[in-house]
Scaffold this motif. Structure first.
Motif, PDB file in Angstrom:
ATOM      1  N   ALA A  75       1.509   7.551   1.880  1.00  0.00           N
ATOM      2  CA  ALA A  75       2.288   7.402   2.935  1.00  0.00           C
ATOM      3  C   ALA A  75       0.010   8.107   3.980  1.00  0.00           C
ATOM      4  CB  ALA A  75       2.575   8.051   3.616  1.00  0.00           C
ATOM      5  N   PHE A  76      -0.152   8.326   2.726  1.00  0.00           N
ATOM      6  CA  PHE A  76      -1.690   8.841   3.569  1.00  0.00           C
ATOM      7  C   PHE A  76      -3.434   8.001   3.279  1.00  0.00           C
ATOM      8  CE2 PHE A  76       1.150  12.455   3.891  1.00  0.00           C
ATOM      9  CZ  PHE A  76       0.955  13.203   4.474  1.00  0.00           C
ATOM     10  N   LEU A  77      -3.085   7.308   2.413  1.00  0.00           N
ATOM     11  CA  LEU A  77      -4.448   7.058   1.923  1.00  0.00           C
ATOM     12  C   LEU A  77      -3.893   5.561   2.360  1.00  0.00           C
ATOM     13  CD1 LEU A  77      -6.680   7.001   0.324  1.00  0.00           C
ATOM     14  CD2 LEU A  77      -5.321   6.530  -1.549  1.00  0.00           C
ATOM     15  N   THR A  78      -4.106   4.952   3.910  1.00  0.00           N
ATOM     16  CA  THR A  78      -4.230   3.458   4.125  1.00  0.00           C
ATOM     17  C   THR A  78      -5.209   2.592   4.512  1.00  0.00           C
ATOM     18  OG1 THR A  78      -3.542   4.323   6.579  1.00  0.00           O
ATOM     19  CG2 THR A  78      -1.530   4.080   4.804  1.00  0.00           C
ATOM     20  N   PRO A  79      -5.588   1.582   5.038  1.00  0.00           N
ATOM     21  CA  PRO A  79      -6.663   1.104   5.457  1.00  0.00           C
ATOM     22  C   PRO A  79      -6.732   1.745   6.594  1.00  0.00           C
ATOM     23  CG  PRO A  79      -5.536  -0.089   4.387  1.00  0.00           C
ATOM     24  CD  PRO A  79      -4.356   1.033   4.459  1.00  0.00           C
ATOM     25  N   GLU A  80      -5.487   1.900   7.589  1.00  0.00           N
ATOM     26  CA  GLU A  80      -5.573   2.019   8.841  1.00  0.00           C
ATOM     27  C   GLU A  80      -6.142   3.360   9.599  1.00  0.00           C
ATOM     28  OE1 GLU A  80      -3.048  -0.732   9.020  1.00  0.00           O
ATOM     29  OE2 GLU A  80      -2.934   1.375   7.971  1.00  0.00           O
ATOM     30  N   ARG A  81      -5.802   4.657   8.131  1.00  0.00           N
ATOM     31  CA  ARG A  81      -6.446   6.026   8.772  1.00  0.00           C
ATOM     32  C   ARG A  81      -8.353   5.960   7.762  1.00  0.00           C
ATOM     33  NH1 ARG A  81      -4.305  10.350   5.435  1.00  0.00           N
ATOM     34  NH2 ARG A  81      -4.990  11.534   7.265  1.00  0.00           N
ATOM     35  N   PHE A  82      -8.314   5.057   6.696  1.00  0.00           N
ATOM     36  CA  PHE A  82      -9.850   4.833   6.387  1.00  0.00           C
ATOM     37  C   PHE A  82     -10.399   3.559   6.369  1.00  0.00           C
ATOM     38  CE2 PHE A  82      -6.939   8.503   4.500  1.00  0.00           C
ATOM     39  CZ  PHE A  82      -8.604   9.332   4.024  1.00  0.00           C
ATOM     40  N   ARG A  84     -12.802   1.611  -1.457  1.00  0.00           N
ATOM     41  CA  ARG A  84     -11.331   1.376  -2.141  1.00  0.00           C
ATOM     42  C   ARG A  84     -10.943   2.457  -2.073  1.00  0.00           C
ATOM     43  NH1 ARG A  84     -16.124   2.531  -4.709  1.00  0.00           N
ATOM     44  NH2 ARG A  84     -16.618   0.354  -4.157  1.00  0.00           N
ATOM     45  N   LEU A  85      -9.170   1.568  -1.968  1.00  0.00           N
ATOM     46  CA  LEU A  85      -8.440   3.544  -1.558  1.00  0.00           C
ATOM     47  C   LEU A  85      -7.383   3.180  -3.182  1.00  0.00           C
ATOM     48  CD1 LEU A  85      -7.016   2.584   1.713  1.00  0.00           C
ATOM     49  CD2 LEU A  85      -9.254   4.470   1.415  1.00  0.00           C
ATOM     50  N   LEU A  86      -7.331   4.236  -3.813  1.00  0.00           N
ATOM     51  CA  LEU A  86      -6.825   4.276  -4.874  1.00  0.00           C
ATOM     52  C   LEU A  86      -5.916   5.158  -4.858  1.00  0.00           C
ATOM     53  CD1 LEU A  86     -10.145   4.137  -7.515  1.00  0.00           C
ATOM     54  CD2 LEU A  86      -8.863   2.240  -6.644  1.00  0.00           C
ATOM     55  N   VAL A  87      -4.400   4.885  -4.870  1.00  0.00           N
ATOM     56  CA  VAL A  87      -3.008   5.479  -4.765  1.00  0.00           C
ATOM     57  C   VAL A  87      -3.047   6.255  -6.628  1.00  0.00           C
ATOM     58  CG1 VAL A  87      -1.209   5.619  -3.996  1.00  0.00           C
ATOM     59  CG2 VAL A  87      -2.849   4.470  -2.897  1.00  0.00           C
ATOM     60  N   GLY A  88      -2.566   7.368  -7.075  1.00  0.00           N
ATOM     61  CA  GLY A  88      -2.064   7.381  -7.515  1.00  0.00           C
ATOM     62  C   GLY A  88      -2.464   8.962  -8.053  1.00  0.00           C
ATOM     63  N   TRP A  89      -2.592   9.628  -9.843  1.00  0.00           N
ATOM     64  CA  TRP A  89      -2.682  10.894 -10.035  1.00  0.00           C
ATOM     65  C   TRP A  89      -4.433  10.749 -10.320  1.00  0.00           C
ATOM     66  CZ3 TRP A  89      -0.754  15.635  -8.595  1.00  0.00           C
ATOM     67  CH2 TRP A  89       0.750  15.787  -8.069  1.00  0.00           C
ATOM     68  N   PRO A  90      -5.266  11.581 -10.615  1.00  0.00           N
ATOM     69  CA  PRO A  90      -6.531  11.170 -11.841  1.00  0.00           C
ATOM     70  C   PRO A  90      -6.619  10.238 -12.869  1.00  0.00           C
ATOM     71  CG  PRO A  90      -6.772  13.285 -10.533  1.00  0.00           C
ATOM     72  CD  PRO A  90      -5.044  12.921  -9.773  1.00  0.00           C
ATOM     73  N   ASP A  91      -5.812  11.364 -13.587  1.00  0.00           N
ATOM     74  CA  ASP A  91      -5.261  10.711 -15.391  1.00  0.00           C
ATOM     75  C   ASP A  91      -4.579   9.401 -15.049  1.00  0.00           C
ATOM     76  OD1 ASP A  91      -3.012  12.103 -14.089  1.00  0.00           O
ATOM     77  OD2 ASP A  91      -2.309  12.312 -15.661  1.00  0.00           O
ATOM     78  N   GLU A  92      -3.837   8.721 -14.080  1.00  0.00           N
ATOM     79  CA  GLU A  92      -3.376   7.828 -13.538  1.00  0.00           C
ATOM     80  C   GLU A  92      -4.395   7.021 -13.370  1.00  0.00           C
ATOM     81  OE1 GLU A  92       1.345   9.407 -12.562  1.00  0.00           O
ATOM     82  OE2 GLU A  92      -0.221   8.279 -11.032  1.00  0.00           O
ATOM     83  N   LEU A  93      -5.531   7.360 -13.233  1.00  0.00           N
ATOM     84  CA  LEU A  93      -6.413   6.097 -12.684  1.00  0.00           C
ATOM     85  C   LEU A  93      -7.818   5.606 -12.850  1.00  0.00           C
ATOM     86  CD1 LEU A  93      -6.144   7.072  -8.061  1.00  0.00           C
ATOM     87  CD2 LEU A  93      -5.079   5.339  -9.806  1.00  0.00           C
TER      88      LEU A  93
END
Length: 263
Positions: free
Chosen positions: A126-133, A138-147
């Motif tokens: 909800a915080f990581l959106t093209p409208e906000r950034f 690139r926008l990467l949603v997830g926990w660091p170890d998942e990414l």
């Protein structure tokens, strides 16, 4: 003339490939003295990629090219009666921001003006959106170890950690503290930074690894607003990138400094 034209084509082709592949390198060209016009391309490891310089050119020109690549500066350097222009091919620096907070938005806007390639990551979609950034590449949603498979860290990377949540930070440190990134900064007060260092020491990280983290983050300019904090952070990153306080030591004699070529 044919061989000279072929060499020029080879050199220009090598420069184009380095630009396309976003590799750090340099084109070396004799601009005064014997061998005028001879040119070669080297990569960041000092390896010859294309072309050639006169055989009696000192090998220290490669050492100087590596030094200038590390400082991202182009310069004409004199070796006796021969001047060599070392034109550094500079990929865009990579700014990696963890935590989609207001400061991250300001960092993206300012980082775009400074020609950074920008990645923003957060576990909250909800915080990581093209409208906000809108300025992020690139926008990467997830926990660091998942990414981990989608995150790339190298000597051109600058990592900014804005999350105050240790649950988010903990899986991040194995990815960055033992990587070749140029800069690591983490948000938080002096007390928060001390607690972070204690946790990392308990987790088995060395003093040298832990000391790589700049925290509290940014140059002390009395920043209060998110935009001012972003300025302080980018100021610290630029200082690290340019190594402003470190003397430039070359084997040859520097002449006529100029700006580097960005890719």
């Amino acid at each position: 003339m044919v061989s000279e034209a072929c060499q020029i084509g080879e050199v220009l082709g090598a420069c184009s490939r380095m630009i396309e592949e976003r590799r750090l390198g340099a084109r070396l060209t004799v601009v005064e003295g014997t061998g005028l016009g001879a040119s070669a391309v080297v990569d960041a490891q000092g390896g010859l990629v294309a072309g050639a310089l006169p055989e009696d050119t000192p090998s220290s020109v490669i050492t100087d090219a590596n030094t200038l690549m590390g400082r991202e500066r182009s310069m004409t350097v004199s070796y006796g009666d021969r001047d060599v222009f070392i034109d550094v091919i500079i990929p865009r620096p990579h700014l990696v921001i963890f935590g989609a907070v207001h400061i991250a938005q300001a960092l993206c806007a300012l980082g775009r003006h400074l020609d950074f390639d920008i990645t923003v990551s957060d576990a909250r979609p909800a915080f990581l959106t093209p409208e906000r950034f809108p300025n992020a590449d690139r926008l990467l949603v997830g926990w660091p170890d998942e990414l981990s498979g989608r995150l790339s860290f190298d000597q051109r990377s600058y990592v900014v950690v804005l999350s105050h949540d240790d649950r988010f930070e903990a899986p991040l440190w194995p990815l960055v503290l033992r990587s070749p990134v140029r800069y690591i900064g983490a948000m938080g007060s002096g007390r928060t930074a001390a607690a972070r260092r204690a946790r990392l020491a308990e987790a088995g990280y060395s003093t040298e690894e832990i000391s790589r983290i700049r925290g509290p983050i940014g140059i002390d300019i009395g920043a209060e607003s998110p935009a001012e904090v972003a300025v302080a952070i980018l100021g610290e990153i630029i200082s690290t990138r340019r190594q402003a306080q470190t003397p430039l030591e070359l084997n040859g004699r520097p002449r006529r400094p100029s700006g580097g070529r960005r890719t």
